[in-house]
Design an enzyme around this catalytic site. Structure first.
Site, short mmCIF file in Angstrom:
data_model
loop_
_atom_site.label_atom_id
_atom_site.label_comp_id
_atom_site.label_asym_id
_atom_site.label_seq_id
_atom_site.Cartn_x
_atom_site.Cartn_y
_atom_site.Cartn_z
N TYR A 146 1.18 -20.83 -13.60
CA TYR A 146 2.37 -20.19 -14.17
C TYR A 146 2.97 -21.06 -15.28
O TYR A 146 3.28 -20.58 -16.36
CB TYR A 146 3.39 -19.95 -13.07
N SER A 204 9.72 -18.62 -19.61
CA SER A 204 10.35 -19.32 -18.50
C SER A 204 10.57 -20.78 -18.90
O SER A 204 9.74 -21.37 -19.59
CB SER A 204 9.48 -19.26 -17.25
#
Length: 238
Positions: free
Chosen positions: A160, A141
């Site tokens: 994350y 990501s």
């Protein structure tokens, strides 16, 4: 380099096997279905059943949060040639910022998003060596980019972001370690996609993302190993 490496994509009649983790929903399901539709033999790994899966989609139980489950998958697939492994399974964890950060949640996100792909690479390296494409794909990501991850995104998801930054380093390290054996390793950013994780406000359609990622995967060569690119082909800064 011969056609047995990631330097050349197989011709249609040579399509082999692709393994996808987290294949029961979201991006993993979309990628698995795309490859099955193209005639690949898809090893679809997930904790849940895959109702209505295509005949070319072979389900395998896998809980990436469990090291034993990953090790067991490697034993089950011993001797099976796999051309492409896609580490897709991931979780987001807490998004409340520093004050809501909890140790258990943080470590669980790190275990699934950063450690599990390394354990999958470890368990399935012999399978990749037996395949033609020899390609390991980590779905990362832009949120894990030190250079770009917070430019237009101030969400408080510490776990994350840290996990995807760690996954990016894993990609670079694996690419270095696997180079001599002809296995290419890449990180890909799927965009902010409308899935259970991305939410309804996400700006990228899942089909658009999956098609873009598949295009990058299908054309990846050893020259791309250790790179980080977005679904639309743009290079993402580390």
């Amino acid at each position: 380099m011969t056609s047995s490496t990631a330097n050349s994509s197989p011709r249609p009649q040579e399509l082999g096997a692709v393994l996808v983790t987290g294949a029961s929903r979201g991006l993993g399901k979309a990628l698995a279905e795309l490859y099955a539709g193209d005639g690949w033999r898809v090893l679809a790994c997930a904790r849940q059943q895959l109702p209505g899966a295509a005949a070319s989609m072979l389900p395998y139980p896998l809980d990436v949060s469990d090291a034993v489950s990953i090790e067991t998958l490697g034993k089950i697939l011993e001797g099976t040639a796999i051309d492409i492994v896609i580490n897709n399974a991931a979780v987001r964890g807490d998004t409340g910022g520093l004050m809501s950060l909890r140790a258990d949640d943080f470590m669980e996100v790190m275990r699934i998003n950063a450690l599990a792909p390394l354990l999958v690479a470890q368990a399935l390296k012999p399978n990749l060596l037996a395949g033609r494409r020899k390609l390991l794909v980590n779905i990362s990501s832009r949120a894990g980019s030190l250079a770009e991850g917070t430019l237009d995104d101030d969400d408080g998801d510490y776990a994350y972001r840290c996990s995807k930054a760690a996954l990016n380093m894993a990609t670079v390290k694996l690419a270095q370690d696997f180079q001599r054996e002809g296995i290419a390793v890449i990180s890909l950013h799927p965009g902010w996609i409308r899935t259970d994780m991305g939410g309804p406000d996400a700006v990228v359609d899942i089909a658009q993302s999956a098609q873009g990622l598949k295009g990058l995967i299908d054309t990846a060569t050893m020259a791309d190993s250790g790179s980080f690119r977005a679904y639309d082909g743009r290079t993402v800064s580390w």
